[in-house]
Enzyme design. Structure first.
Site, PDB file in Angstrom:
ATOM      1  N   PHE A  48       0.857  -1.187   0.000  1.00 45.90           N
ATOM      2  CA  PHE A  48       0.000   0.000   0.000  1.00 45.90           C
ATOM      3  C   PHE A  48       0.896   1.240   0.000  1.00 45.90           C
ATOM      4  CE2 PHE A  48      -3.421   2.365   2.762  1.00 45.90           C
ATOM      5  CZ  PHE A  48      -3.717   3.181   1.696  1.00 45.90           C
ATOM      6  N   CYS A  49       0.661   2.151  -0.952  1.00 48.33           N
ATOM      7  CA  CYS A  49       1.392   3.410  -1.045  1.00 48.33           C
ATOM      8  C   CYS A  49       2.893   3.126  -1.165  1.00 48.33           C
ATOM      9  CB  CYS A  49       1.049   4.290   0.155  1.00 48.33           C
ATOM     10  SG  CYS A  49       1.670   5.993   0.041  1.00 48.33           S
ATOM     11  N   VAL A  50       3.739   3.765  -0.342  1.00 50.45           N
ATOM     12  CA  VAL A  50       5.178   3.510  -0.444  1.00 50.45           C
ATOM     13  C   VAL A  50       5.508   2.072  -0.063  1.00 50.45           C
ATOM     14  CG1 VAL A  50       5.729   4.280   1.905  1.00 50.45           C
ATOM     15  CG2 VAL A  50       7.458   4.439   0.132  1.00 50.45           C
TER      16      VAL A  50
END
Length: 548
Positions: free
Chosen positions: A275-277
Site C-alpha cells: 500500500f502506497c510507499v
C-alpha cells in the site's frame, strides 16, 4: 514547509504575466470590485434581504450575511482569491515553477481567509457572546494543549487506543527484529487457502489504517475470505535508527518477512500486497529476489503505489535537485553531523497543508475561535499518529524515485547488491488507483501497467488516497471502474475511454482475483507461528504503539 514556500515566492519574482492577460485581469477585477462596493453602499449598512449564500462553506453560517461588514469582507476576500489564482494561472515560465506558484498562492489565499481571525469572524463572535466568553476560554485552553502537543488537533486523541478500539483484529506477533514485527492473524474460517497472504503497509504511516474498525478492516476482510494473513508492522525509528538505508528496509524487513512467512506456512509461494510507499518497497524487494533467481510471489497487489515517478501531482513541487541536496546534507548518510531522522510531525504537517482548508484552518477555526473540541474520528487519529523516517533511507527514496525516476529503468539501480529490473517479476499484478487521489494521482498509479511484464489487472476506485482504498462492500458506497477488455493501453486516458463503471466497492473484484492465486483449501492452523517462530505477544504488538 516554510523554506519551500519561501523558495516558491522567490521563483515568482523572476516570472512575468503577459501584459494583455494582466490588463484583462485588472479590468475584470475593477469591474467586479466596483459592483461589490456599489452594492454595499446601496444597502446602507443593512443586511441584504434574503441574501444569496456566499457559495463557500467557510461563510455558510447566517452570521456572515446578517452582518453587512462581514458579508462585504467575505465577498471581497473571495474576489481577491479568484483574482490571485487567475494571476498565478497566467504566469509564464517552466511548468514546475508555475505549479509552485499556484501552490504558494493557494496557501496564502487559504491562510488569509477572514474566517480564520476572531476579529473578522462574526460566527465566532456571536458564539462568544452567547456563551459569555466561554467559547474563547475553551479555545485558548485547546490552543495551549495543542502547543504542548506540537500540532493542531484534528480529533479527540484521548478517545482511541491502539489495540483497544483500533487495530483490534485478533492475532499474534510471530517474529520481530530491529526493523519490524510480523503479525499473523487468527483464522476466522475452518479452511484457509494454502498460500499465505503478506501485507506491506507504508512506513510513512502505521499499518492499522488497514485495520481501523472491524467493519472497515481490509485485514479482517482478507481473513474472512479464508486467507492466512500476515502483516509487516514497521518499527517507528528513533535516534538509534538514523543510519538505516533503503537497502536495510528491503533486505532486513520485506525480504525477511517473505522468508519467515514462507517458513511458518510451509508454502513455496505467497500472495503479497503493498500500500502506497509499501508497494514501492515491496516491488523493489521482489525485483531484488528476481535478480537472485527467486520468484516467491504468486501474486502482487499494489494499492495507490508509485513505480513510475514521471509525474506525481502536487508532491512534485517539493522535489528538485536543490531540495534533495539540502536533505542529503542535513540528514543523509554523509551529512556533516551524521545521518538524522525526518521527524514524523514534519511529514504530517506537509501532508496536511496539501489540503489546508480541510486539515488545518478548519480545525484552527473550530478548536480555537469557537472552542469546539474536535469529534472522535478513528481515521484522523491514525492520520495524527505520525512516524519518523531514517534520513539515508528517505534521501535515497527522494533522489532515485521522485527526482531521477530510476526505479522503472531496467538495470539502472543497484539495491542490496543486485541490479534490479521490475520486469523480471513473474507474478501477476493487481494495480489499484483512486480517482481523486492527490498523493498518488490515478494516472500515475496506472503507469505501473507499463513497467511490469506479466499478466496485470488495473482497477480504478472512487474517492481519494485513503477513502478510496478503505471501502468495504457492506457499506455499499462509491463505485469503481474496470476496463471492458483486459487490454492496458499506453496511457491512462486511453484506458479510461474503454472503462466501465460498477457500483460499490472494488474489494469484491480484488477478492475474486486474489482467490484465483491463493491455491487449494486446507484446515486452518490452530495456533499462530510454528515450532521455530512462536507467538511473542498479542497483536497489534509493541512497535505500532511507539510514538514519534
Amino acid at each position: 514547509m516554510a523554506a519551500g514556500l519561501g523558495e516558491m515566492w522567490n521563483s515568482m519574482l523572476s516570472l512575468q504575466i503577459p501584459p494583455s492577460a494582466l490588463s484583462e485581469l485588472q479590468s475584470n477585477y475593477i469591474k467586479q470590485a466596483t459592483e461589490l462596493w456599489n452594492s454595499a453602499l446601496q444597502l446602507g449598512g443593512q443586511p441584504a434581504p434574503k441574501a444569496k449564500p456566499l457559495g463557500d462553506r467557510r461563510f455558510a453560517d447566517e452570521a456572515w450575511n446578517a452582518n453587512p461588514a462581514a458579508a462585504f469582507m467575505a465577498q471581497l476576500y473571495l474576489l481577491n482569491s479568484r483574482t490571485l489564482q487567475q494571476m498565478a494561472d497566467k504566469v509564464q515560465g517552466e511548468e514546475k515553477t508555475r505549479q509552485r506558484i499556484r501552490f504558494a498562492v493557494q496557501q496564502f489565499v487559504d491562510a488569509a481567509a477572514p474566517s480564520n481571525f476572531l476579529a473578522l469572524n462574526p460566527e465566532a463572535q456571536k458564539l462568544a457572546l452567547q456563551t459569555q466568553g466561554e467559547s474563547i476560554a475553551k479555545g485558548m485552553q485547546q490552543l495551549w494543549a495543542d502547543v504542548q502537543r506540537g500540532h493542531v488537533s484534528q480529533t479527540d486523541e484521548s478517545a482511541f487506543e491502539v489495540g483497544r478500539n483500533v487495530a483490534t483484529t485478533a492475532g499474534d506477533v510471530v517474529f520481530e527484529n530491529d526493523f519490524f514485527q510480523l503479525i499473523e492473524y487468527k483464522p476466522l474460517t475452518a479452511q484457509v487457502h494454502e498460500r499465505p497472504f503478506l501485507l506491506v503497509p507504508p512506513c510513512i504511516n502505521k499499518f492499522y489504517i488497514l485495520d481501523l474498525q472491524p467493519e472497515n478492516s481490509l485485514i479482517r476482510y482478507a481473513v474472512e475470505q479464508g486467507h492466512r494473513v500476515f502483516v509487516l508492522s514497521w518499527r517507528n525509528p528513533d535516534a538509534s535508527c538514523a543510519a538505516w538505508t533503503w537497502d536495510d528496509y528491503i533486505e532486513h524487513a520485506v525480504i525477511k518477512a517473505i522468508e519467515v512467512t514462507r517458513e511458518i506456512s510451509g508454502a513455496e509461494t505467497l500472495n503479497t500486497l503493498g500500500f502506497c510507499v509499501g508497494g514501492t518497497i515491496l516491488a523493489t524487494a521482489l525485483a531484488v529476489l528476481a535478480a537472485r533467481g527467486q520468484q516467491p510471489a504468486a501474486s502482487l497487489t499494489l494499492l495507490t503505489s508509485l513505480i513510475d515517478f514521471s509525474s506525481n501531482g502536487i508532491l512534485d513541487i517539493f522535489v528538485d535537485e536543490a531540495s534533495v541536496q539540502l536533505r542529503e546534507k542535513s540528514i543523509g548518510p554523509d551529512a556533516p553531523k551524521g545521518p538524522g531522522l525526518l521527524k514524523g510531525q514534519e511529514l504530517a504537517t506537509t501532508f496536511s497543508f496539501l489540503r489546508p482548508n480541510d486539515l488545518v484552518w478548519n480545525y484552527v477555526v473550530g478548536n480555537y475561535l469557537k472552542g469546539e473540541a474536535p469529534p472522535a474520528f478513528d481515521l484522523l487519529y491514525w492520520n495524527g499518529d505520525s512516524t519518523n523516517m531514517p534520513g539515508p533511507m528517505y534521501c535515497w527514496y527522494l533522489r532515485h524515485t521522485y527526482l531521477q525516476n530510476e526505479l522503472k529503468i531496467p538495470g539502472r539501480l543497484s539495491v542490496c547488491g543486485e541490479q534490479i529490473d521490475l520486469g523480471l517479476i513473474e507474478a501477476p499484478v493487481y494495480i489499484y488507483g483512486s480517482r481523486e487521489d492527490h498523493i498518488v494521482p490515478w494516472d500515475a498509479a496506472y503507469r505501473s501497467t507499463q513497467v511490469f511484464k506479466g499478466k496485470q489487472r488495473f482497477v480504478l476506485g472512487a474517492s481519494g488516497h485513503i477513502a478510496g482504498v478503505i471501502n468495504p462492500p457492506a457499506k455499499k458506497k462509491r463505485s469503481h471502474w474496470i476496463g471492458r477488455t483486459a487490454a492496458l493501453p499506453a496511457t491512462a486516458e486511453q484506458w479510461w475511454a474503454g472503462a466501465e463503471e460498477h457500483a460499490g466497492s472494488w474489494w469484491t473484484d480484488w477478492s475474486q482475483w486474489l482467490a484465483s492465486h491463493a491455491g487449494a483449501q486446507k484446515p486452518a492452523p490452530k495456533t499462530a507461528g510454528s515450532r521455530k517462530y512462536k507467538a511473542l505477544e498479542a497483536a497489534p504488538g509493541r512497535y505500532v504503539k511507539q510514538k514519534a
